[in-house]
Design a protein around this motif. Sequence first.
Motif, mmCIF file in Angstrom:
data_model
loop_
_atom_site.group_PDB
_atom_site.id
_atom_site.type_symbol
_atom_site.label_atom_id
_atom_site.label_comp_id
_atom_site.label_asym_id
_atom_site.label_seq_id
_atom_site.Cartn_x
_atom_site.Cartn_y
_atom_site.Cartn_z
ATOM 1 N N LEU A 356 0.817 -1.208 0.000
ATOM 2 C CA LEU A 356 0.000 0.000 0.000
ATOM 3 C C LEU A 356 0.851 1.259 0.000
ATOM 4 C CD1 LEU A 356 -2.891 -0.931 2.483
ATOM 5 C CD2 LEU A 356 -2.941 -0.941 -0.013
ATOM 6 N N LYS A 357 2.040 1.191 0.601
ATOM 7 C CA LYS A 357 2.925 2.356 0.625
ATOM 8 C C LYS A 357 3.378 2.712 -0.789
ATOM 9 C CE LYS A 357 6.934 4.229 3.050
ATOM 10 N NZ LYS A 357 8.001 3.966 4.043
ATOM 11 N N LYS A 358 3.682 1.710 -1.573
ATOM 12 C CA LYS A 358 4.087 1.944 -2.963
ATOM 13 C C LYS A 358 2.930 2.519 -3.771
ATOM 14 C CE LYS A 358 6.099 -0.392 -6.979
ATOM 15 N NZ LYS A 358 6.571 -1.686 -7.536
ATOM 16 N N ILE A 359 1.736 2.027 -3.499
ATOM 17 C CA ILE A 359 0.550 2.547 -4.204
ATOM 18 C C ILE A 359 0.333 4.013 -3.850
ATOM 19 C CG2 ILE A 359 -1.932 2.301 -4.483
ATOM 20 C CD1 ILE A 359 -1.545 -0.676 -3.784
ATOM 21 N N ALA A 360 0.509 4.353 -2.569
ATOM 22 C CA ALA A 360 0.322 5.735 -2.129
ATOM 23 C C ALA A 360 1.320 6.665 -2.808
ATOM 24 C CB ALA A 360 0.461 5.816 -0.613
ATOM 25 N N SER A 361 2.562 6.205 -2.978
ATOM 26 C CA SER A 361 3.575 7.044 -3.608
ATOM 27 C C SER A 361 3.363 7.181 -5.109
ATOM 28 C CB SER A 361 4.970 6.465 -3.331
ATOM 29 O OG SER A 361 5.114 5.191 -3.952
ATOM 30 N N SER A 362 2.674 6.223 -5.709
ATOM 31 C CA SER A 362 2.479 6.246 -7.158
ATOM 32 C C SER A 362 1.138 6.843 -7.579
ATOM 33 C CB SER A 362 2.581 4.826 -7.724
ATOM 34 O OG SER A 362 1.535 4.010 -7.227
ATOM 35 N N THR A 363 0.434 7.452 -6.633
ATOM 36 C CA THR A 363 -0.869 8.046 -6.954
ATOM 37 C C THR A 363 -0.914 9.518 -6.554
ATOM 38 O OG1 THR A 363 -1.694 7.132 -4.854
ATOM 39 C CG2 THR A 363 -2.213 5.916 -6.871
ATOM 40 N N PRO A 364 0.029 10.340 -7.004
ATOM 41 C CA PRO A 364 -0.016 11.767 -6.660
ATOM 42 C C PRO A 364 -1.227 12.436 -7.295
ATOM 43 C CG PRO A 364 1.601 11.386 -8.373
ATOM 44 C CD PRO A 364 1.135 10.026 -7.920
ATOM 45 N N GLY A 365 -1.827 13.347 -6.560
ATOM 46 C CA GLY A 365 -2.999 14.044 -7.081
ATOM 47 C C GLY A 365 -4.305 13.300 -6.928
ATOM 48 N N PHE A 366 -4.271 12.090 -6.368
ATOM 49 C CA PHE A 366 -5.505 11.330 -6.151
ATOM 50 C C PHE A 366 -6.218 11.874 -4.914
ATOM 51 C CE2 PHE A 366 -4.322 8.830 -9.501
ATOM 52 C CZ PHE A 366 -4.975 7.618 -9.618
ATOM 53 N N SER A 367 -7.509 12.042 -5.024
ATOM 54 C CA SER A 367 -8.323 12.418 -3.865
ATOM 55 C C SER A 367 -8.749 11.159 -3.111
ATOM 56 C CB SER A 367 -9.558 13.199 -4.324
ATOM 57 O OG SER A 367 -10.420 12.360 -5.084
ATOM 58 N N GLY A 368 -9.390 11.350 -1.963
ATOM 59 C CA GLY A 368 -9.899 10.195 -1.218
ATOM 60 C C GLY A 368 -10.891 9.389 -2.026
ATOM 61 N N ALA A 369 -11.756 10.078 -2.780
ATOM 62 C CA ALA A 369 -12.722 9.370 -3.626
ATOM 63 C C ALA A 369 -12.015 8.598 -4.739
ATOM 64 C CB ALA A 369 -13.713 10.373 -4.227
ATOM 65 N N ASP A 370 -10.930 9.164 -5.280
ATOM 66 C CA ASP A 370 -10.165 8.470 -6.317
ATOM 67 C C ASP A 370 -9.529 7.200 -5.767
ATOM 68 O OD1 ASP A 370 -10.716 10.373 -8.267
ATOM 69 O OD2 ASP A 370 -9.004 11.611 -7.693
ATOM 70 N N LEU A 371 -9.011 7.265 -4.537
ATOM 71 C CA LEU A 371 -8.369 6.089 -3.934
ATOM 72 C C LEU A 371 -9.386 4.991 -3.648
ATOM 73 C CD1 LEU A 371 -5.939 7.937 -1.514
ATOM 74 C CD2 LEU A 371 -5.324 6.735 -3.612
ATOM 75 N N GLU A 372 -10.568 5.395 -3.205
ATOM 76 C CA GLU A 372 -11.637 4.406 -2.995
ATOM 77 C C GLU A 372 -12.004 3.742 -4.319
ATOM 78 O OE1 GLU A 372 -16.154 4.140 -1.095
ATOM 79 O OE2 GLU A 372 -15.262 6.084 -1.563
ATOM 80 N N ASN A 373 -12.096 4.553 -5.370
ATOM 81 C CA ASN A 373 -12.414 4.019 -6.692
ATOM 82 C C ASN A 373 -11.296 3.121 -7.204
ATOM 83 O OD1 ASN A 373 -13.937 3.821 -9.161
ATOM 84 N ND2 ASN A 373 -12.495 5.268 -10.070
ATOM 85 N N ILE A 390 -7.094 -9.570 -4.136
ATOM 86 C CA ILE A 390 -6.558 -8.532 -5.009
ATOM 87 C C ILE A 390 -5.036 -8.583 -4.953
ATOM 88 C CG2 ILE A 390 -6.450 -6.045 -5.418
ATOM 89 C CD1 ILE A 390 -9.163 -5.826 -3.985
ATOM 90 N N ILE A 391 -4.401 -8.630 -6.114
ATOM 91 C CA ILE A 391 -2.942 -8.641 -6.169
ATOM 92 C C ILE A 391 -2.452 -7.293 -6.725
ATOM 93 C CG2 ILE A 391 -2.838 -11.145 -6.426
ATOM 94 C CD1 ILE A 391 -2.312 -10.726 -9.405
ATOM 95 N N MET A 392 -1.140 -7.109 -6.738
ATOM 96 C CA MET A 392 -0.560 -5.825 -7.143
ATOM 97 C C MET A 392 -0.865 -5.500 -8.605
ATOM 98 S SD MET A 392 1.081 -3.570 -5.392
ATOM 99 C CE MET A 392 1.942 -2.023 -5.661
ATOM 100 N N ASP A 393 -0.880 -6.530 -9.465
ATOM 101 C CA ASP A 393 -1.186 -6.289 -10.881
ATOM 102 C C ASP A 393 -2.587 -5.711 -11.067
ATOM 103 O OD1 ASP A 393 1.272 -7.112 -11.713
ATOM 104 O OD2 ASP A 393 0.658 -9.154 -12.255
ATOM 105 N N ASP A 394 -3.524 -6.147 -10.248
ATOM 106 C CA ASP A 394 -4.890 -5.619 -10.332
ATOM 107 C C ASP A 394 -4.910 -4.123 -10.024
ATOM 108 O OD1 ASP A 394 -5.936 -8.169 -10.892
ATOM 109 O OD2 ASP A 394 -6.057 -8.656 -8.757
ATOM 110 N N ILE A 395 -4.157 -3.736 -8.992
ATOM 111 C CA ILE A 395 -4.124 -2.319 -8.615
ATOM 112 C C ILE A 395 -3.386 -1.499 -9.663
ATOM 113 C CG2 ILE A 395 -3.352 -0.686 -6.849
ATOM 114 C CD1 ILE A 395 -3.738 -2.880 -4.779
#
Length: 606
Positions: A356-373, A390-395
């Motif tokens: 999840l830390k890697k996902i957070a760093s790779s989603t700049p500009g995402f809002s809370g609604a974007d992250l939920e989506n 859910i695996i990393m490829d899915d995300i």
Amino acid sequence: MYWFYLIAFVVLGYWVLTDGNGMFGTQPEIEYSTFKEQLRSDNVERVHIQGNRIDGIFRTEQKLQLTDSDTTSYKNFITVIPSFGDERLTDLLEENDVIISAEADSDGFWWYFLVFSMPLFFLLLIGWMFYRRMQMQGRGMFNIGKSQAKLQEPGKNKTTFDDIAGMDGAKTELREIIEFLKDPSRFEEIGAKLPKGVLLMGPPGTGKTLLARAVAGEAEVPFYTITGSDFMEMFVGVGAKRVREMFKQAKEKSPAIIFIDEIDSIGRKRGAGLGGGHDEREQTLNQLLSELDGFEPSENVIVMAATNRPDILDKALLRPGRFDRQISVDLPSQNSRLEILKIHARNKSIDESVDLKKIASSTPGFSGADLENLLNEASLYAGRNKRKKIIMDDIENARDKIMMGLEREGMQIDDEEKRILAYHEAGHAIVAAALPNSDPLHKVSVIPRGKAMGITMQLPEKEKYLYNKEYLLDRMAVIMGGRAAEQLIFNTATSGAQNDLMQVAKLSRKMVVEWGMSEKFGHLAFGGDEEDVFLGRDMTRQKSYSDSTAREIDQEVQVISQEAYDRALKILKENKEAFDKLAELLIEKEEVSGEEVLSLMKDDSE
């Protein structure tokens, strides 16, 4: 469906009341003297007497002339005993062995009552159906002036600050509001006044509405919610009346919170529209301002509002005494994105390999609604591939879909166009990998997604709040890499660079006009454009510089854009071998990671 049941009920009632076609089937009505004549002739088999009515059956069929043109044989009949009565009727019936049945006349009262009350019942049913439809619509004539605010009673709202990640500054400000609502006397003793209003400002999807619900959940007070558009109606004065009704209800249940979402729909600057200052929207705003300013300290009602356009709000709304506190709810930082992802991951089945830390760093500009989506789309990908977790490829696939658009499957691209596209994207990627101030390269792809035929994706290592001149110049050179590649390899230009050229023109003009980054004009900004919020930009724009200065600005913008193009072309020539290899790799694989691009660059330099 209602009409079907109603008609069936009426038909059934009529059949029951008349017993089909009568007690003994189809029955003509005969004269009483004819009945007596048939009785004396021993031709009456049985009778049923109810009051002065007789239903009977002949032993043999009789031809009876009921009308001048109707002479038919009947076995059943109806007749009526004269009003003066017939004392010998019973004796005659017994003498001729007639089977007799009878019932009291009063028993038929309720049947007649039902028959005559059916029209009234029919009208009442129609009225009830109409009333229910008006209630369901909620905007019928009976509710035209009533408040549209929805009430959530204390205890039903389970949202608290624990359900919200990040936004620590906003939470601190709002906790004071909660303490005011819970124990206002503590603050009144030292002369503090209850804040009248709180305005939450921020981009869409950042959690403004969620914050308001959390305040109500923490304070455990009645919570009224309404959107700005709910005040508006086609009838003049309805919006102002709904505002009065809403505040009246809140005062009766104080302490309470009123939350107005999208307040900019009624809170725009007054007097700016084509219709002057007497339209319905402005009357509604005037009433809202009056209610905000008319609060008594003991009423303990707080108004919260949310908007993503604070720049167009009327200044009277923002002054102290109305919306005292204006809280900015910005896009989440990297740490906040990580916390938001953890909250949304609670109810998802996620594999342990997911970072999840890697996902957070790779989603700049995402809002809370974007992250939920994002996590929801990832779960759909997992389900599509029949995985239970859910695996990393899915995300990764979900993120690419959100950021770059849906992959356009089945799109046929010929070899020549694919080669041009590969070199175009390779041009972006090589320049991005070569320049020191550009964002790290994540991947480059020639798979058509959304409106783009290909994409070069860069992800920043950290949040950026300020952009220096060096970063912007490198950024424009990366964008120009595609057009430079077309010119270098094919000695032509394609329409695929349209969006690139628009981005460079916008950035270079901002550098000159707004940010003072031009060598020619130095530290000088040409701002001050004022536009009407209703008439639009082009109709009311007022420039703060002369026409001759505007021409010089255009020339300077052209110089900066040309320099970006020249830098990109020079880098591609210096890294020609890596450039060609990357293009061929894209033609073969369609998608190449940033690490592979850097490896090609390293091999070329050696």
